[in-house]
Design a protein around this motif. Structure first.
Motif, PDB file in Angstrom:
ATOM      1  N   ASN A 169     -27.803  -0.810 -55.755  1.00 34.57           N
ATOM      2  CA  ASN A 169     -27.872   0.525 -55.143  1.00 34.57           C
ATOM      3  C   ASN A 169     -26.764   1.435 -55.662  1.00 34.57           C
ATOM      4  N   SER A 170     -25.577   0.863 -55.839  1.00 35.94           N
ATOM      5  CA  SER A 170     -24.445   1.662 -56.312  1.00 35.94           C
ATOM      6  C   SER A 170     -24.695   2.186 -57.724  1.00 35.94           C
ATOM      7  N   ILE A 171     -25.208   1.309 -58.595  1.00 38.38           N
ATOM      8  CA  ILE A 171     -25.423   1.756 -59.974  1.00 38.38           C
ATOM      9  C   ILE A 171     -26.643   2.674 -60.067  1.00 38.38           C
ATOM     10  N   LEU A 172     -27.618   2.507 -59.176  1.00 41.01           N
ATOM     11  CA  LEU A 172     -28.748   3.439 -59.113  1.00 41.01           C
ATOM     12  C   LEU A 172     -28.279   4.831 -58.696  1.00 41.01           C
ATOM     13  N   PRO A 174     -35.242  -4.652 -52.663  1.00 36.54           N
ATOM     14  CA  PRO A 174     -34.663  -3.350 -52.286  1.00 36.54           C
ATOM     15  C   PRO A 174     -34.668  -3.162 -50.782  1.00 36.54           C
ATOM     16  N   ASN A 175     -33.780  -2.323 -50.290  1.00 38.33           N
ATOM     17  CA  ASN A 175     -33.710  -2.039 -48.858  1.00 38.33           C
ATOM     18  C   ASN A 175     -33.916  -0.538 -48.624  1.00 38.33           C
ATOM     19  N   GLU A 176     -33.639  -0.094 -47.411  1.00 35.39           N
ATOM     20  CA  GLU A 176     -33.840   1.317 -47.073  1.00 35.39           C
ATOM     21  C   GLU A 176     -32.936   2.231 -47.898  1.00 35.39           C
ATOM     22  N   ILE A 191     -32.115   6.402 -52.091  1.00 40.61           N
ATOM     23  CA  ILE A 191     -31.520   6.841 -53.366  1.00 40.61           C
ATOM     24  C   ILE A 191     -32.610   7.296 -54.340  1.00 40.61           C
ATOM     25  N   LEU A 192     -33.693   6.535 -54.409  1.00 44.58           N
ATOM     26  CA  LEU A 192     -34.757   6.849 -55.371  1.00 44.58           C
ATOM     27  C   LEU A 192     -35.515   8.120 -54.995  1.00 44.58           C
ATOM     28  N   THR A 193     -35.713   8.347 -53.700  1.00 43.46           N
ATOM     29  CA  THR A 193     -36.476   9.531 -53.278  1.00 43.46           C
ATOM     30  C   THR A 193     -35.648  10.800 -53.312  1.00 43.46           C
ATOM     31  N   ARG A 194     -34.332  10.685 -53.193  1.00 43.10           N
ATOM     32  CA  ARG A 194     -33.479  11.876 -53.161  1.00 43.10           C
ATOM     33  C   ARG A 194     -32.811  12.176 -54.492  1.00 43.10           C
ATOM     34  N   SER A 195     -32.948  11.274 -55.439  1.00 41.09           N
ATOM     35  CA  SER A 195     -32.180  11.435 -56.682  1.00 41.09           C
ATOM     36  C   SER A 195     -32.607  12.663 -57.466  1.00 41.09           C
ATOM     37  N   THR A 196     -33.901  13.045 -57.373  1.00 39.98           N
ATOM     38  CA  THR A 196     -34.349  14.215 -58.130  1.00 39.98           C
ATOM     39  C   THR A 196     -33.741  15.499 -57.601  1.00 39.98           C
ATOM     40  N   MET A 241     -33.435  -4.747 -61.385  1.00 41.34           N
ATOM     41  CA  MET A 241     -33.321  -5.229 -60.005  1.00 41.34           C
ATOM     42  C   MET A 241     -34.559  -6.047 -59.618  1.00 41.34           C
ATOM     43  N   TYR A 242     -35.727  -5.549 -60.007  1.00 40.77           N
ATOM     44  CA  TYR A 242     -36.980  -6.237 -59.698  1.00 40.77           C
ATOM     45  C   TYR A 242     -37.061  -7.567 -60.440  1.00 40.77           C
TER      46      TYR A 242
END
Length: 671
Positions: A592-595, A631-633, A638-643, A624-625
């Motif tokens: 998560n940190s590196i993402l 993955p967790n919440e 992170i993935l949904t807000r990164s854009t 990661m996969y």
């Protein structure tokens, strides 16, 4: 029978008739206090008369509703079946095969072919007892002609095997001998009590109780050795010693002892299982703990002490659910818990950092009418102190401290240690000094652990002078500091970002003959990262690896989070590769940190604005996969807000630039 085995009693509709109760309601509730199979027989018996009720015995008012009432009753029985299945699967975690034949539990009033009835209540007996108290009138009163008397021993069920029926002396475990442990010639008996032909044909292999007692004593000595070595090795190695060769050697010695016991045709009794379970619980060998516990239940040798040892085996991080399961099994086997049972359960809560659950066990203990002792209160305070990130942990710990004082229970040194730990979590130096003085007034002698706790009070606040002052108090008391004491001072320096002092205390640590641990280097790395000094952090990490100290996942998480705050993805990837090379398995927090770092910057350190989709994130999410990390919440967040992060950052930078230009303009006008 487990508590759900009597459905009506479990939900408070029925209850046993208390002695001296003459109320009609109490008698009615006692009349319906029957096991679930009896309710089932009655339920299906009523179905046999269902046509008669419909055709030949019309009932006013209820008659027209009879089909609906029977349908609702069937639905209720179906729900009851689902509820019982839930208890078997998730509470007791055991499915049973019910055998129809001669009753073998103490709830039966009849007797089997070989097992005698209880001398007091005529239930099936499981123990033979002879009172060891001098002057007990029992031997003079009993008649050897009765079929439930063997060698001046009376047969008792578990419920009656609490006090001697003659002198009311408390029955000790060693005075009870299982009916199945007697010679086989005594196990065969007819309904009239004679031995007859079966007695003559039975084998004569007996059991030497004295020899069994010697085996039990050797197991107890092994358990004590395991406990001493576990404590000593954990202190020397600063880690759990459960897999240490010395511990494994002691466990192998216990296995050989059990094999020798079986070769001599000796059957383990309740004390044997108690020490076997306790030995493996102290060694943290949880699989063997459960193995012996299941065998104990199958042989009907259950005891409170044995179940306490099983629960102690799961007084480890994330072990509270398993401990709770064995507590439910303990109640299901009609074994009465004691104060040590609840103290161990609360200790398991403390290990799992769950003070809320600990409070519930405390309430259940009060429901059983058990008075808490100093160990119970100390573990309750410990459960509160274990919650490092709870701002209310000190307040909850002080609540139990006040309850302890109101109950008149004298605190121990461990009680004050856990109070100091709670103060350290809250960073409350004033209250820590107060409890330290109280411990001295109570007669507790401060040791190196006590002073180390006082030093750790100043870690969160970064008060280096306060930590150094209590370190000086330790030396003034003539006590030699250990590596944990030095680490506490270095951690206080790290919180304050005082790199110079941290390095100075590292030199003092080595001068005192102590060796730096992973916690030492963690504090040193934290101190240089306070100033965003990646070169210094990399230097300390390399020195740690060169000296042979194994890094932990926590150290790499600290390093990766530092990159996250600065957006240095190149450095984050370098430390991630070092983590893999060091044999540390990355967890979801590391990914998560590196993402998060790759959401705004790329591998070349360039700020990302015009790319709505992030190739770097895709790459790391696939890694990661492939590593099998779930993955967790936080990952999803992170993935949904990164854009949006680049846009928000760009807008924020533009606004800051506009405000800065206006401030310069106003300043020039003023001049």
């Amino acid at each position: 029978m487990s508590p759900p085995g009597r459905f009506l009693r479990y939900f408070g509709l029925a209850k046993p008739l208390a002695s001296g109760s003459v109320s009609g309601l109490d008698k009615a509730r006692a009349l319906i206090d029957v096991p679930n199979p009896t309710l089932g027989v009655l339920f299906f018996a009523v179905h046999l008369f269902y046509p008669v009720l419909l055709l030949f015995m019309p009932i006013p008012l209820i008659g027209p509703l009879l089909p609906e009432l029977f349908f609702l009753a069937c639905c209720g029985v179906g729900l009851m079946t689902v509820w019982l299945a839930y208890n078997l699967a998730f509470v007791l975690q055991d499915f049973c095969v019910v055998c129809v034949g001669a009753p073998a539990d103490e709830n039966s009033s009849s007797t089997s072919l070989c097992l005698p009835p209880c001398w007091k209540c005529s239930r099936t007996a499981v123990n033979y007892f002879r009172c060891a108290k001098e002057g007990c009138p029992g031997p003079a009163k009993i008649s050897a002609s009765s079929r439930d008397i063997i060698d001046n021993r009376i047969a008792l069920c578990n419920r009656c095997a609490v006090r001697c029926p003659f002198c009311a002396e408390a029955i000790r475990q060693e005075d009870l001998h299982s009916v199945t442990d007697r010679p086989a010639t005594l196990l065969s008996c007819s309904a009239e009590g004679g031995g007859g032909e079966a007695s003559a044909m039975a084998p004569t292999a007996g059991i030497d109780l004295q020899t069994l007692e010697e085996f039990n004593l050797q197991l107890k000595e092994l358990a004590d050795k395991v406990q001493k070595r576990m404590r000593a090795l954990s202190t020397e190695l600063a880690i759990s010693a459960s897999g240490h060769p010395e511990i494994l050697e002691l466990l192998e010695e216990a296995r050989k002892l059990v094999d020798n016991l079986r070769r001599q045709d000796l059957r383990p009794d309740g004390v044997t299982y108690q020490w076997l379970i306790s030995l493996h619980a102290r060694a943290k060998a949880r699989e063997h703990v459960e193995k012996w516990a299941y065998e104990m239940e199958q042989c009907n040798k259950c005891s409170t002490e044995a179940y306490n040892a099983v629960i102690f085996g799961f007084a480890v991080p994330q072990g509270i659910d398993r401990a709770d399961m064995w507590f439910n099994r303990m109640l299901a086997h009609d074994v009465v818990p004691d104060v040590k049972t609840f103290a161990t359960l609360i200790q398991a809560c403390a290990a799992s950092r769950d003070s809320t659950r600990a409070s519930r066990y405390f309430q259940r203990m009060e429901g059983f009418g058990i008075a808490p002792d100093v160990w119970v209160f100390s573990q309750l305070i410990s459960a509160c102190a274990s919650e490092d990130h709870d701002p209310h942990s000190l307040r909850k710990a002080e609540g139990f401290w006040r309850s302890m004082q109101q109950a008149g229970v004298k605190p121990s040194n461990f009680t004050f240690m856990r109070l100091l730990k709670a103060c350290a979590n809250a960073g409350d130096a004033r209250k820590a000094s107060h409890y330290f003085n109280l411990s001295v007034d109570a007669g507790c002698v401060p040791d190196v652990v006590t002073y180390t706790q006082m030093v750790s009070v100043f870690i969160n606040s970064g008060d280096v002078h306060g930590a150094e002052r209590w370190f000086g108090e330790l030396e003034a008391a003539g006590i030699s500091p250990n590596v944990v004491t030095f680490n506490s001072v270095i951690r206080a320096c790290a919180t304050a970002g005082d790199v110079k002092n941290a390095c100075s205390w590292l030199g003092k640590l080595e001068t005192a003959g102590c060796h730096p641990t992973e916690h030492t280097y963690e504090a040193l790395i934290t101190s240089v990262l306070y100033h965003k000094d990646f070169v210094g952090a990399d230097s300390w990490l390399q020195r740690m690896l060169d000296t042979g100290v194994s890094p932990t996942i926590k150290i790499f998480i600290i390093l990766l989070k530092a990159c996250e705050h600065t957006g240095n993805l190149c450095q984050a990837e370098k430390w991630f590769s070092l983590m893999i090379e060091a044999g540390v398995q990355p967890d979801v927090q590391a990914y998560n940190s590196i993402l998060k770092t790759s959401a705004v910057h790329d591998s070349f350190g360039r700020f990302r604005i015009r790319q709505p989709t992030c190739q770097e994130q895709r790459k790391w999410f696939l890694k990661m996969y492939e590593a099998g990390v779930q993955p967790n919440e936080a990952t999803h967040d992170i993935l949904t807000r990164s854009t949006c992060l680049p846009i928000v950052s760009a807008v924020a930078s533009s606004v800051a630039a506009v405000l800065q230009s206006y401030s310069h303009r106003f300043c020039s006008i003023g001049n």
